[in-house]
Scaffold this motif. Sequence first.
Motif, PDB file in Angstrom:
ATOM      1  N   LYS A 232     -75.137   3.851  -4.138  1.00  0.00           N
ATOM      2  CA  LYS A 232     -75.170   2.453  -4.620  1.00  0.00           C
ATOM      3  C   LYS A 232     -73.949   1.685  -4.118  1.00  0.00           C
ATOM      4  O   LYS A 232     -74.065   0.556  -3.623  1.00  0.00           O
ATOM      5  CB  LYS A 232     -75.225   2.437  -6.154  1.00  0.00           C
ATOM      6  CG  LYS A 232     -75.265   1.050  -6.762  1.00  0.00           C
ATOM      7  CD  LYS A 232     -75.297   1.100  -8.287  1.00  0.00           C
ATOM      8  CE  LYS A 232     -75.230  -0.306  -8.883  1.00  0.00           C
ATOM      9  NZ  LYS A 232     -75.077  -0.253 -10.371  1.00  0.00           N
ATOM     10  N   SER A 233     -72.762   2.289  -4.209  1.00  0.00           N
ATOM     11  CA  SER A 233     -71.542   1.580  -3.775  1.00  0.00           C
ATOM     12  C   SER A 233     -71.533   1.368  -2.272  1.00  0.00           C
ATOM     13  O   SER A 233     -71.101   0.324  -1.782  1.00  0.00           O
ATOM     14  CB  SER A 233     -70.307   2.370  -4.192  1.00  0.00           C
ATOM     15  OG  SER A 233     -70.220   2.421  -5.591  1.00  0.00           O
TER      16      SER A 233
ATOM     17  N   ARG B 207     -67.171 -10.092  -4.884  1.00  0.00           N
ATOM     18  CA  ARG B 207     -68.594 -10.455  -4.971  1.00  0.00           C
ATOM     19  C   ARG B 207     -69.008 -10.819  -6.393  1.00  0.00           C
ATOM     20  O   ARG B 207     -70.163 -11.128  -6.638  1.00  0.00           O
ATOM     21  CB  ARG B 207     -69.452  -9.274  -4.517  1.00  0.00           C
ATOM     22  CG  ARG B 207     -69.408  -8.962  -3.042  1.00  0.00           C
ATOM     23  CD  ARG B 207     -69.941  -7.545  -2.783  1.00  0.00           C
ATOM     24  NE  ARG B 207     -70.003  -7.267  -1.349  1.00  0.00           N
ATOM     25  CZ  ARG B 207     -68.938  -7.028  -0.596  1.00  0.00           C
ATOM     26  NH1 ARG B 207     -67.732  -7.049  -1.142  1.00  0.00           N
ATOM     27  NH2 ARG B 207     -69.043  -6.798   0.695  1.00  0.00           N
TER      28      ARG B 207
ATOM     29  N   SER C 259     -68.192  -5.596 -14.631  1.00  0.00           N
ATOM     30  CA  SER C 259     -68.485  -4.395 -13.831  1.00  0.00           C
ATOM     31  C   SER C 259     -67.619  -3.252 -14.355  1.00  0.00           C
ATOM     32  O   SER C 259     -66.590  -3.484 -14.988  1.00  0.00           O
ATOM     33  CB  SER C 259     -68.197  -4.618 -12.342  1.00  0.00           C
ATOM     34  OG  SER C 259     -66.825  -4.936 -12.153  1.00  0.00           O
TER      35      SER C 259
ATOM     36  N   GLN D 186     -74.225   1.059  -0.343  1.00  0.00           N
ATOM     37  CA  GLN D 186     -75.257   0.085   0.042  1.00  0.00           C
ATOM     38  C   GLN D 186     -74.941  -1.318  -0.489  1.00  0.00           C
ATOM     39  O   GLN D 186     -75.071  -2.302   0.222  1.00  0.00           O
ATOM     40  CB  GLN D 186     -76.639   0.538  -0.469  1.00  0.00           C
ATOM     41  CG  GLN D 186     -77.220   1.713   0.324  1.00  0.00           C
ATOM     42  CD  GLN D 186     -78.162   2.583  -0.510  1.00  0.00           C
ATOM     43  OE1 GLN D 186     -78.659   2.137  -1.551  1.00  0.00           O
ATOM     44  NE2 GLN D 186     -78.383   3.817  -0.076  1.00  0.00           N
ATOM     45  N   GLN D 187     -74.493  -1.411  -1.749  1.00  0.00           N
ATOM     46  CA  GLN D 187     -74.338  -2.744  -2.355  1.00  0.00           C
ATOM     47  C   GLN D 187     -72.953  -3.355  -2.123  1.00  0.00           C
ATOM     48  O   GLN D 187     -72.809  -4.578  -2.143  1.00  0.00           O
ATOM     49  CB  GLN D 187     -74.636  -2.679  -3.857  1.00  0.00           C
ATOM     50  CG  GLN D 187     -76.091  -2.326  -4.158  1.00  0.00           C
ATOM     51  CD  GLN D 187     -76.419  -2.454  -5.638  1.00  0.00           C
ATOM     52  OE1 GLN D 187     -75.722  -3.137  -6.398  1.00  0.00           O
ATOM     53  NE2 GLN D 187     -77.484  -1.778  -6.059  1.00  0.00           N
ATOM     54  N   LEU D 188     -71.935  -2.486  -1.897  1.00  0.00           N
ATOM     55  CA  LEU D 188     -70.576  -3.023  -1.748  1.00  0.00           C
ATOM     56  C   LEU D 188     -70.010  -2.801  -0.358  1.00  0.00           C
ATOM     57  O   LEU D 188     -68.974  -3.376  -0.007  1.00  0.00           O
ATOM     58  CB  LEU D 188     -69.632  -2.366  -2.776  1.00  0.00           C
ATOM     59  CG  LEU D 188     -69.988  -2.508  -4.254  1.00  0.00           C
ATOM     60  CD1 LEU D 188     -68.975  -1.772  -5.114  1.00  0.00           C
ATOM     61  CD2 LEU D 188     -70.082  -3.987  -4.667  1.00  0.00           C
TER      62      LEU D 188
ATOM     63  N   ALA E 115     -69.622  -8.690  -8.407  1.00  0.00           N
ATOM     64  CA  ALA E 115     -70.745  -7.754  -8.578  1.00  0.00           C
ATOM     65  C   ALA E 115     -70.774  -7.283 -10.030  1.00  0.00           C
ATOM     66  O   ALA E 115     -69.715  -7.070 -10.638  1.00  0.00           O
ATOM     67  CB  ALA E 115     -70.570  -6.563  -7.643  1.00  0.00           C
TER      68      ALA E 115
ATOM     69  N   PHE F  69     -70.433   0.974 -10.916  1.00  0.00           N
ATOM     70  CA  PHE F  69     -70.339   1.479  -9.550  1.00  0.00           C
ATOM     71  C   PHE F  69     -69.470   2.735  -9.528  1.00  0.00           C
ATOM     72  O   PHE F  69     -68.396   2.757 -10.152  1.00  0.00           O
ATOM     73  CB  PHE F  69     -69.718   0.411  -8.624  1.00  0.00           C
ATOM     74  CG  PHE F  69     -70.568  -0.812  -8.462  1.00  0.00           C
ATOM     75  CD1 PHE F  69     -70.395  -1.919  -9.298  1.00  0.00           C
ATOM     76  CD2 PHE F  69     -71.577  -0.862  -7.502  1.00  0.00           C
ATOM     77  CE1 PHE F  69     -71.197  -3.046  -9.169  1.00  0.00           C
ATOM     78  CE2 PHE F  69     -72.383  -1.988  -7.361  1.00  0.00           C
ATOM     79  CZ  PHE F  69     -72.192  -3.078  -8.195  1.00  0.00           C
TER      80      PHE F  69
END
Length: 299
Positions: A274-275, A216, A157, A277-279, A218, A222
């Motif tokens: 994005k950060s 995660r 990442s 919503q996803q993190l 991920a 990000f």
Amino acid sequence: MKVLITGTNGLLGQHLVKQFRQMPDCSVVATARGENRLRDREGYVYAPMDIADPAQISEVMRREAPDSIIHSAAMTQVDDCETQRERCWQSNVQATRYLVEAARELGAYFQLVSTDFIFDGEQGPYPEDALPNPVNYYGLSKLAAEQLLPCSGLEWSVIRTILVYGVAEDPARSNIVLWVKKSLESGRKIKVVTDQWRMPTLVDDLAAGCILAAERRATGVFHISGSELLTPYDMALQVADYFGLDKGLIEKADGSTFTQPARRPARTGFVLDKSRQQLGYQPHTFKEGLTVMEEGAGK
Ligand SMILES: NC(=O)C1=CN([C@@H]2O[C@H](COP(=O)(O)OP(=O)(O)OC[C@H]3O[C@@H](n4cnc5c(N)ncnc54)[C@H](OP(=O)(O)O)[C@@H]3O)[C@@H](O)[C@H]2O)C=CC1
Ligand SMILES: Cc1cn([C@H]2C[C@H](O)[C@@H](COP(=O)(O)OP(=O)(O)O[C@H]3O[C@@H](C)C(=O)[C@@H](O)[C@H]3O)O2)c(=O)[nH]c1=O
């Protein structure tokens, strides 16, 4: 999780150690060039590791065998990077190559901390997939480091951030809030630009964002920054208001009256969807960040 962090004597590195070591089921290997400069020695292992030295990297990685690597160390003085390009490339690109190789041998998750300075500042705020176009050598070196990852075969990442501020022990460099506060407290006039726009990032939020991604595992890029687009002049006024300092010492400047050896992108900032919503990333406001700094300074 066994996490190894590079550059733990730096502003972000210190906060990564502070937050990771409070996590259950997480063991922390802090690494930096030379001696450990952190006051608190509890809750982690320290290993000297100059990332420009592949032998030191191999020795530490073989001994510690982390399953995650957070690569925060870099040459971050943008103007020095402009005039000392070989040292900048060694610190920011070649060293990352060594670490990627070590991560590959371990099958470790690899997270690189990067910057808004990979963009040219013409169309900020930027989403993660915006076209990079660095305007200084520091930004070019960080982009080159990012580009080592897609073909690395790693779970990787990139966490990009902007104008980090906060409290650091024995800091290698100052940051905009400490610089404004110390200047005004000592009655020094400062010239502050009104024609650059940033989303200043509280180091505690940045560290939290790095951890949200790492826990995660991920993958991908990000954007992790503050949420308010401010000029350094706006920031200076807020610092003066918050700490009750003399705003009369703050003089407006712009590109015609204030220049630095390396060009700065005019308008950066990040789209944070994005950060968020996803993190589940949630930054403080700049004003809240000043409160967090003040509370943290006492500890
Ligand atoms: N600060 C900011 O505003 C921003 C920072 N970033 C990125 O965030 C990351 C962390 O930055 P930040 O903590 O603010 O910067 P700091 O300069 O505070 O920390 C960087 C650390 O990297 C260390 N380092 C440099 N070269 C080596 C080396 N060869 N071996 C081991 N350690 C080394 C430095 O060590 P020493 O103390 O010995 O000099 C320093 O402690 C960097 O990757 C930077 O590019 C991105 C956007 C904004
Ligand atoms: C020193 C100084 C800075 N400034 C402004 C310029 C700039 O927009 C802001 C910060 O200037 P500095 O030169 O301290 O910081 P700078 O090197 O621009 O900070 C960068 O650091 C690297 C590591 C990054 O990755 C970038 O995201 C960014 O944070 O303050 C003034 O207006 N007046 C001044 O006297």
